[in-house]
Design a protein around this motif. Structure first.
Motif, PDB file in Angstrom:
ATOM      1  N   ILE A 137       0.835  -1.202   0.000  1.00  0.00           N
ATOM      2  CA  ILE A 137       0.000   0.000   0.000  1.00  0.00           C
ATOM      3  C   ILE A 137       0.867   1.248   0.000  1.00  0.00           C
ATOM      4  CG2 ILE A 137      -1.585   1.413   1.380  1.00  0.00           C
ATOM      5  CD1 ILE A 137      -2.984  -1.139   2.253  1.00  0.00           C
ATOM      6  N   SER A 138       1.873   1.267   0.851  1.00  0.00           N
ATOM      7  CA  SER A 138       2.683   2.465   1.043  1.00  0.00           C
ATOM      8  C   SER A 138       3.977   2.367   0.240  1.00  0.00           C
ATOM      9  CB  SER A 138       2.995   2.616   2.534  1.00  0.00           C
ATOM     10  OG  SER A 138       3.780   3.747   2.755  1.00  0.00           O
TER      11      SER A 138
ATOM     12  N   ASP B 202      -4.293   0.327  10.357  1.00  0.00           N
ATOM     13  CA  ASP B 202      -5.020   1.291  11.178  1.00  0.00           C
ATOM     14  C   ASP B 202      -6.427   1.460  10.624  1.00  0.00           C
ATOM     15  OD1 ASP B 202      -4.911   3.965   9.339  1.00  0.00           O
ATOM     16  OD2 ASP B 202      -3.061   2.790   9.165  1.00  0.00           O
ATOM     17  N   GLU B 203      -7.304   2.063  11.400  1.00  0.00           N
ATOM     18  CA  GLU B 203      -8.710   2.200  11.005  1.00  0.00           C
ATOM     19  C   GLU B 203      -8.884   2.959   9.703  1.00  0.00           C
ATOM     20  OE1 GLU B 203     -11.520   3.476  13.969  1.00  0.00           O
ATOM     21  OE2 GLU B 203     -10.431   2.382  15.537  1.00  0.00           O
ATOM     22  N   GLU B 204      -8.118   4.025   9.514  1.00  0.00           N
ATOM     23  CA  GLU B 204      -8.236   4.832   8.298  1.00  0.00           C
ATOM     24  C   GLU B 204      -7.869   4.008   7.053  1.00  0.00           C
ATOM     25  OE1 GLU B 204      -6.120   8.714   6.247  1.00  0.00           O
ATOM     26  OE2 GLU B 204      -6.059   8.528   8.421  1.00  0.00           O
ATOM     27  N   THR B 205      -6.777   3.254   7.143  1.00  0.00           N
ATOM     28  CA  THR B 205      -6.351   2.421   6.007  1.00  0.00           C
ATOM     29  C   THR B 205      -7.372   1.327   5.733  1.00  0.00           C
ATOM     30  OG1 THR B 205      -4.020   2.866   6.488  1.00  0.00           O
ATOM     31  CG2 THR B 205      -4.506   0.957   5.093  1.00  0.00           C
ATOM     32  N   LEU B 206      -7.848   0.673   6.790  1.00  0.00           N
ATOM     33  CA  LEU B 206      -8.827  -0.402   6.602  1.00  0.00           C
ATOM     34  C   LEU B 206     -10.120   0.123   5.981  1.00  0.00           C
ATOM     35  CD1 LEU B 206      -8.285  -2.463   9.886  1.00  0.00           C
ATOM     36  CD2 LEU B 206      -7.441  -2.973   7.576  1.00  0.00           C
ATOM     37  N   ALA B 207     -10.530   1.323   6.358  1.00  0.00           N
ATOM     38  CA  ALA B 207     -11.731   1.923   5.751  1.00  0.00           C
ATOM     39  C   ALA B 207     -11.491   2.208   4.271  1.00  0.00           C
ATOM     40  CB  ALA B 207     -12.098   3.204   6.492  1.00  0.00           C
ATOM     41  N   LYS B 208     -10.311   2.680   3.947  1.00  0.00           N
ATOM     42  CA  LYS B 208      -9.965   2.960   2.555  1.00  0.00           C
ATOM     43  C   LYS B 208      -9.898   1.665   1.736  1.00  0.00           C
ATOM     44  CE  LYS B 208      -6.802   6.063   0.174  1.00  0.00           C
ATOM     45  NZ  LYS B 208      -5.594   6.858   0.259  1.00  0.00           N
TER      46      LYS B 208
END
Length: 121
Positions: free
Chosen positions: A56-57, A87-93
């Protein structure tokens, strides 16, 4: 004769590339690897892959950017993210993009051949 599945691994960490590539080749897959996005795009547009495994990164284009690019080029390979970002932000994305699997480098890297077999089954 069994046709070996072809995988593209896109990962900017060369140690992870070497380890991951070796595991997948030992499991019987044909594996191309790219450590930067320009090379990944070249490979994606010149070969057909059964599976694309993306970090991803990455420095230039993220895994998310590459998924969008694949969609715009109508590349229909299965896709998995291989990442430490959970993290929550990445998982949501991640939930908003069309991928087949999120693979944790920390928890699942050593069973990657089994996961790839499951994705390609």
């Amino acid at each position: 004769m069994r046709i070996r599945k072809r995988i593209l691994l896109v990962e900017d960490d060369e140690v992870t590339v070497a380890l991951t590539r070796r595991m997948l080749v030992d499991a019987g897959y044909r594996v191309d690897a790219a450590v930067e996005s320009g090379n990944a795009i070249k490979l994606l547009t010149s070969h057909i892959y059964d599976l694309v495994i993306l970090d991803i990164s990455m420095p230039t284009l993220s895994g998310f950017d590459l998924v969008q690019l694949m969609e715009s080029f109508h590349i229909n390979s299965k896709i998995a993210f291989l990442t430490n970002l959970e993290d929550e932000e990445t998982l949501a994305k991640v939930k908003k993009v069309k991928i087949n699997r999120l693979i944790s480098k920390e928890r699942e890297l050593m069973i990657l051949p089994d996961i790839v077999f499951e994705i390609l089954a």
